[in-house]
Design a protein around this motif. Sequence first.
Motif, PDB file in Angstrom:
ATOM      1  N   MET A 506      41.205  33.573  52.374  1.00  0.00           N
ATOM      2  CA  MET A 506      40.221  33.766  51.311  1.00  0.00           C
ATOM      3  C   MET A 506      39.369  35.019  51.555  1.00  0.00           C
ATOM      4  N   LEU A 507      38.992  35.252  52.791  1.00  0.00           N
ATOM      5  CA  LEU A 507      38.167  36.425  53.085  1.00  0.00           C
ATOM      6  C   LEU A 507      38.967  37.715  52.925  1.00  0.00           C
ATOM      7  N   LYS A 508      40.232  37.676  53.256  1.00  0.00           N
ATOM      8  CA  LYS A 508      41.102  38.846  53.034  1.00  0.00           C
ATOM      9  C   LYS A 508      41.226  39.114  51.536  1.00  0.00           C
ATOM     10  N   LEU A 509      41.406  38.058  50.758  1.00  0.00           N
ATOM     11  CA  LEU A 509      41.526  38.201  49.307  1.00  0.00           C
ATOM     12  C   LEU A 509      40.250  38.805  48.730  1.00  0.00           C
ATOM     13  N   ARG A 510      39.117  38.306  49.177  1.00  0.00           N
ATOM     14  CA  ARG A 510      37.835  38.807  48.676  1.00  0.00           C
ATOM     15  C   ARG A 510      37.644  40.284  49.040  1.00  0.00           C
ATOM     16  N   ALA A 511      38.021  40.645  50.257  1.00  0.00           N
ATOM     17  CA  ALA A 511      37.857  42.034  50.693  1.00  0.00           C
ATOM     18  C   ALA A 511      38.738  42.982  49.891  1.00  0.00           C
ATOM     19  N   GLU A 512      39.914  42.530  49.504  1.00  0.00           N
ATOM     20  CA  GLU A 512      40.876  43.403  48.831  1.00  0.00           C
ATOM     21  C   GLU A 512      40.627  43.537  47.338  1.00  0.00           C
TER      22      GLU A 512
END
Length: 619
Positions: A506-512
């Motif tokens: 989820m944090l990777k998705l948010r960052a991207e």
Amino acid sequence: MSLPPLFHTTASLGALQPSPNVPSVTFRLYFPASFPTHITSIRVIGDFQPHTTPTASAWDPSSAPALFASVPQAEGTFWTLALNARLPAGFYEYQYVVTFDDGSAPRIVADPCARYAGRGANRSGFVIGGSTAAENEVTPLAARKPLGDLVVYELHALDFTDEFRGGRAPLDALRDKLDYLVDLGVNALLIMPWTAWKDALFDWGYQPFQYFAISYAYANDVNRPEEKISWLKRLISACHERGIHVIMDGVYNHCDESFPYKSFYLRPDDCPYTAQPFGGTFPGLQDLDFNNQCTQDFIRDVCLYWISQFKIDGIRFDNTVNFYVPGNPRGLPELLQSIEDYVTADGQQNFSMTLEHLDLDAANLVSTTAATSYWDNAIYGQAASALWSGTISPLYLAALNNTQYVSPGKTATLYLSNHDHSTIAWAAGAPTLSGGGAWFRTQPHVIALLTASGTPLIPAGQEWAEDYWIPEDDAGSGRRVRARPLRWAGTTDAFGKPLGQLYRKMLKLRAEHPALRGPGFYPPKWEGWMQQFDAQGFGVDVQRGLVVYHRYGNGDDGALERFYILLNFGVAAQTVQMQFAEDGEWEDVLADSTVKVAGNRLTVTVESNWGHIFFKKTA
């Protein structure tokens, strides 16, 4: 009169080594004009005394050297002593012995502007030798991001490092886990107050005693006692080298009841820093008096000290409800503006100022002052209630979009829990006495938090279902303030490993994807009476425990990003027909697969305590 910015540091207040080549110390105190202290003498005692004369003993008032008062100046009076003695390298503690013109018994007082906290109660410290300031220049961030682009990780340095630090300073040991945090997807640390409390025992730090000093408990290394400030500077540099922002937790409404400045006045009630309450009060704590300009200047300089010397990237302001008076610029509004003026003049951008303003006017206050965010209890309250009752409220959806109520460029800070509450994993397991074993119930709440409009905050250990309970109200007993040491084995056990994987994804998705960090949210509002989906299939279905919403915005390349989010908070799988704006293939992010939408519709089965995120980018 108003003092110039950074007066309390440029005036060399506290106890400081004059230069790296001079193994001695200069003590200096300041008292503002127009507020008589009735002091007749000030002497300094401490464990440095045996090095001053052959007959002197440590902590001996009879051989204590005296400070001398300056001729009163426009800003006030200074008391100074340049110690005429060479001191071996090391860490020293000291206190002042103060006498008054009424002949009353001398008082033993700590230094209100000390740069080092003592290990003993109500003591201050100084250092001779050790690494120099030039050797500990803080590396600034290459590019400071807006608060809306951050994921904030809240921690207590003692709890966070309890299992692995040994005799090292917690602020030093904390560096060991920075790569873990980067891998998790965190890019901001909120460290619970590091300003010194009155002793070296465990504390949360919300009763500040010495505002310019780091807590002894945070900074002490048993093998290197002469290093204190350096640990924080090296930690901040290490964070910045990894793109991690460092946010200070500042407590400026109140201080400890034994705040040193009070005892320098014959009548402690005459101390201008604490003479009268300003705004609201907090039982058992000493209110700071922002009616007096000296207090406003003092707290401003506290903030500017940490900004200028340590290059912090933001401040969280604790308990702002009690030092904000509507219509009065003193207190919080003037403090925020003075910080904004300083960082702007210094060429800094995106310095964050977040308010713990637990009041209905929080969003408006952020919009009308220099603040950039406020702590928003809404998702925490909705998640805790849902986990306890097993039923979601229609207002759950509304809690995901409170950033709409602040002005552009500002944001709400959202969380499932924080240091003030039991962990969300405890809340998940509480109804069945399962503790962290019910970690899976937190999953849809995690997805909601990390796709909401606002800045997410994650308390340390939440990502592996760390399980602690504290009372919401301890009736003044002090039982809330307790140690909660992190158990790092949880990162790889049967609860923490799959939950940690969800956080990372989820944090990777948010960052991207900027769309997940931006304001685009549909439906923008949802009322408490609305218990079923709207005609387009969005909203909350209370009976089935479902929530559906749409996040949208432009990506870094300017293309439109769309996310359709379906969450199931119930105990059984549910089948839902969702409506989409566009046919074709959509990425099912959490399932690592694709789906095909036809006729703007898709029938989806969502497992219990889980969710789907459907993503498509349109040029």
